[in-house]
Write a protein that holds these residues in place. Structure first.
Motif, PDB file in Angstrom:
ATOM      1  N   HIS A 227      70.173 156.154  19.570  1.00 30.30           N
ATOM      2  CA  HIS A 227      69.880 154.759  19.236  1.00 30.30           C
ATOM      3  C   HIS A 227      71.022 154.156  18.424  1.00 30.30           C
ATOM      4  N   ALA A 228      71.619 154.938  17.536  1.00 29.47           N
ATOM      5  CA  ALA A 228      72.732 154.446  16.719  1.00 29.47           C
ATOM      6  C   ALA A 228      73.915 154.062  17.600  1.00 29.47           C
ATOM      7  N   ALA A 229      74.201 154.887  18.606  1.00 26.77           N
ATOM      8  CA  ALA A 229      75.292 154.567  19.534  1.00 26.77           C
ATOM      9  C   ALA A 229      74.990 153.286  20.299  1.00 26.77           C
ATOM     10  N   ASP A 230      73.759 153.157  20.778  1.00 20.26           N
ATOM     11  CA  ASP A 230      73.387 151.980  21.554  1.00 20.26           C
ATOM     12  C   ASP A 230      73.465 150.706  20.720  1.00 20.26           C
ATOM     13  N   LYS A 231      73.029 150.788  19.462  1.00 22.42           N
ATOM     14  CA  LYS A 231      73.076 149.611  18.586  1.00 22.42           C
ATOM     15  C   LYS A 231      74.516 149.212  18.292  1.00 22.42           C
ATOM     16  N   ALA A 232      75.383 150.199  18.103  1.00 21.85           N
ATOM     17  CA  ALA A 232      76.795 149.899  17.837  1.00 21.85           C
ATOM     18  C   ALA A 232      77.443 149.234  19.048  1.00 21.85           C
ATOM     19  N   ILE A 233      77.123 149.725  20.233  1.00 16.89           N
ATOM     20  CA  ILE A 233      77.647 149.114  21.458  1.00 16.89           C
ATOM     21  C   ILE A 233      77.171 147.672  21.578  1.00 16.89           C
ATOM     22  N   ALA A 234      75.889 147.444  21.292  1.00 17.00           N
ATOM     23  CA  ALA A 234      75.342 146.091  21.392  1.00 17.00           C
ATOM     24  C   ALA A 234      75.993 145.147  20.385  1.00 17.00           C
ATOM     25  N   ARG A 235      76.211 145.639  19.164  1.00 20.86           N
ATOM     26  CA  ARG A 235      76.852 144.803  18.138  1.00 20.86           C
ATOM     27  C   ARG A 235      78.274 144.421  18.530  1.00 20.86           C
ATOM     28  N   GLU A 236      79.004 145.397  19.067  1.00 19.98           N
ATOM     29  CA  GLU A 236      80.423 145.179  19.349  1.00 19.98           C
ATOM     30  C   GLU A 236      80.668 144.481  20.678  1.00 19.98           C
ATOM     31  N   PHE A 237      79.853 144.768  21.684  1.00 23.59           N
ATOM     32  CA  PHE A 237      80.143 144.296  23.044  1.00 23.59           C
ATOM     33  C   PHE A 237      79.035 143.439  23.651  1.00 23.59           C
ATOM     34  N   GLY A 238      77.985 143.188  22.910  1.00 23.54           N
ATOM     35  CA  GLY A 238      76.921 142.314  23.400  1.00 23.54           C
ATOM     36  C   GLY A 238      75.757 143.048  24.022  1.00 23.54           C
ATOM     37  N   SER A 239      76.040 144.045  24.852  1.00 22.05           N
ATOM     38  CA  SER A 239      74.993 144.831  25.505  1.00 22.05           C
ATOM     39  C   SER A 239      75.627 146.062  26.134  1.00 22.05           C
ATOM     40  N   THR A 240      74.793 147.036  26.445  1.00 21.36           N
ATOM     41  CA  THR A 240      75.291 148.223  27.135  1.00 21.36           C
ATOM     42  C   THR A 240      75.828 147.849  28.508  1.00 21.36           C
ATOM     43  N   GLU A 241      75.142 146.938  29.178  1.00 23.25           N
ATOM     44  CA  GLU A 241      75.569 146.515  30.521  1.00 23.25           C
ATOM     45  C   GLU A 241      76.955 145.881  30.479  1.00 23.25           C
ATOM     46  N   ASN A 242      77.192 145.032  29.474  1.00 19.71           N
ATOM     47  CA  ASN A 242      78.500 144.389  29.344  1.00 19.71           C
ATOM     48  C   ASN A 242      79.582 145.414  29.011  1.00 19.71           C
ATOM     49  N   TYR A 243      79.253 146.344  28.146  1.00 21.79           N
ATOM     50  CA  TYR A 243      80.174 147.426  27.790  1.00 21.79           C
ATOM     51  C   TYR A 243      80.577 148.224  29.020  1.00 21.79           C
ATOM     52  N   MET A 244      79.599 148.561  29.846  1.00 25.42           N
ATOM     53  CA  MET A 244      79.887 149.384  31.019  1.00 25.42           C
ATOM     54  C   MET A 244      80.702 148.622  32.057  1.00 25.42           C
ATOM     55  N   SER A 245      80.382 147.360  32.271  1.00 31.02           N
ATOM     56  CA  SER A 245      81.084 146.610  33.316  1.00 31.02           C
ATOM     57  C   SER A 245      82.443 146.099  32.866  1.00 31.02           C
ATOM     58  N   LYS A 246      82.507 145.526  31.658  1.00 27.22           N
ATOM     59  CA  LYS A 246      83.740 144.877  31.209  1.00 27.22           C
ATOM     60  C   LYS A 246      84.691 145.831  30.496  1.00 27.22           C
ATOM     61  N   VAL A 247      84.164 146.790  29.747  1.00 28.00           N
ATOM     62  CA  VAL A 247      85.010 147.682  28.958  1.00 28.00           C
ATOM     63  C   VAL A 247      85.315 148.976  29.715  1.00 28.00           C
ATOM     64  N   LEU A 248      84.299 149.545  30.340  1.00 24.96           N
ATOM     65  CA  LEU A 248      84.493 150.801  31.069  1.00 24.96           C
ATOM     66  C   LEU A 248      84.930 150.574  32.511  1.00 24.96           C
ATOM     67  N   GLY A 249      84.958 149.343  32.949  1.00 19.46           N
ATOM     68  CA  GLY A 249      85.438 149.038  34.296  1.00 19.46           C
ATOM     69  C   GLY A 249      84.497 149.458  35.411  1.00 19.46           C
ATOM     70  N   LEU A 250      83.212 149.577  35.101  1.00 19.84           N
ATOM     71  CA  LEU A 250      82.246 150.002  36.114  1.00 19.84           C
ATOM     72  C   LEU A 250      81.748 148.791  36.894  1.00 19.84           C
ATOM     73  N   THR A 251      82.620 148.295  37.737  1.00 19.49           N
ATOM     74  CA  THR A 251      82.280 147.185  38.615  1.00 19.49           C
ATOM     75  C   THR A 251      81.316 147.665  39.693  1.00 19.49           C
TER      76      THR A 251
END
Length: 265
Positions: A227-251
């Motif tokens: 949960h701590a990892a997920d909250k940090a991702i949400a704070r920094e990148f908006g959401s896990t989905e945004n992190y995966m698509s925009k940051v990790l390049g998972l188009t």
């Protein structure tokens, strides 16, 4: 699903698990025998190498730092020569724990501080090491060896836990199963027995009693870590989905390629 189906006992390798069998939101299934996670491989026996060869593991991703690899170098069995990717992501908790072992003889065991260090590690790893996490997905999606994939850190529970959760999410597995896989570490390492044994060893070294529950973060995981990892991702990148698509390049195309490798049905 009974966790014993996915925990694979291997001589010299801890927390080795098959990530197959989880179902996706669209009704497909993660293939058995294609995606594995574990602790470090430094204590592998030749028999273990033979077993890993038999599982057709062609790609290994190692998240450990250079310091960790110096302390525990891998000696590859002759029977097994996978494509190896050194992708260090974090490890601040591992360094802190190493220092802890050096000072417990003269200081009280810092149980609350220990847990806080692991929470901090989970908050830090996916944010500060986002490029390394992207490299992890790229190494798997673009791998040349068509065999199975194994990824690991030292204990196979923190860095491997975060990337394993992200992998299952990328494959379309729901959150209940993602958390179940994350917490399977506690069964794989026999949390109660292992923490009791470790507490006994630390107690003798510190010349004072250290309770098994105080060392849980060293050998196991809890839901609040992920949960701590997920909250940090949400704070920094908006959401896990945004992190995966925009940051990790998972188009969409990259996800299709990943899923075609690891999903059936």
């Amino acid at each position: 699903m009974n966790t014993t189906m996915r925990i694979v006992p291997l001589a010299g390798v801890k927390n080795f698990r098959d990530m197959g069998g989880y179902t996706t939101k669209d009704g497909r299934t993660v293939k058995w025998g294609h995606l594995f996670r574990s602790g470090h491989l430094s204590d592998m026996t030749d028999d273990c190498g033979t077993e890993l060869t038999a599982r057709d593991i062609g790609t290994v991703i190692d998240f450990r730092s250079d310091r960790e690899k110096e302390r525990h170098p891998v000696r590859w069995p002759k029977s097994w020569a996978p494509d190896y990717h050194a992708l260090p992501i974090g490890g601040n908790a591992a360094a802190w724990v190493h220092d802890l072992f050096e000072r417990i003889a003269t200081s009280p065991f810092p149980a609350d501080e220990l847990r806080a260090q692991f929470i901090l590690a989970f908050e830090t790893i996916p944010v500060r090491n986002a490029s390394g996490v992207k490299d992890y997905f790229d190494a798997i999606i673009d791998r040349k060896n068509p065999g199975a994939v194994l990824f690991h850190c030292t204990a196979g529970k923190d860095r491997t836990g975060i990337t394993g959760a992200l992998m299952l999410r990328a494959l379309g597995v729901d959150e209940d199963q993602v958390m179940a896989d994350f917490l399977t570490t506690n069964d794989a390492v026999d949390l109660d027995e292992t923490s009791t044994r470790l507490a006994g060893w630390l107690s003798s070294r510190a010349n004072r009693e250290i309770k098994p529950q105080d060392v849980f973060p060293l050998v196991g995981v809890e839901a609040d870590f992920l949960h701590a990892a997920d909250k940090a991702i949400a704070r920094e990148f908006g959401s896990t989905e945004n992190y995966m698509s925009k940051v990790l390049g998972l188009t969409a195309d990259r996800l299709d390629k990943l899923r075609s490798s690891f999903l059936s049905g």
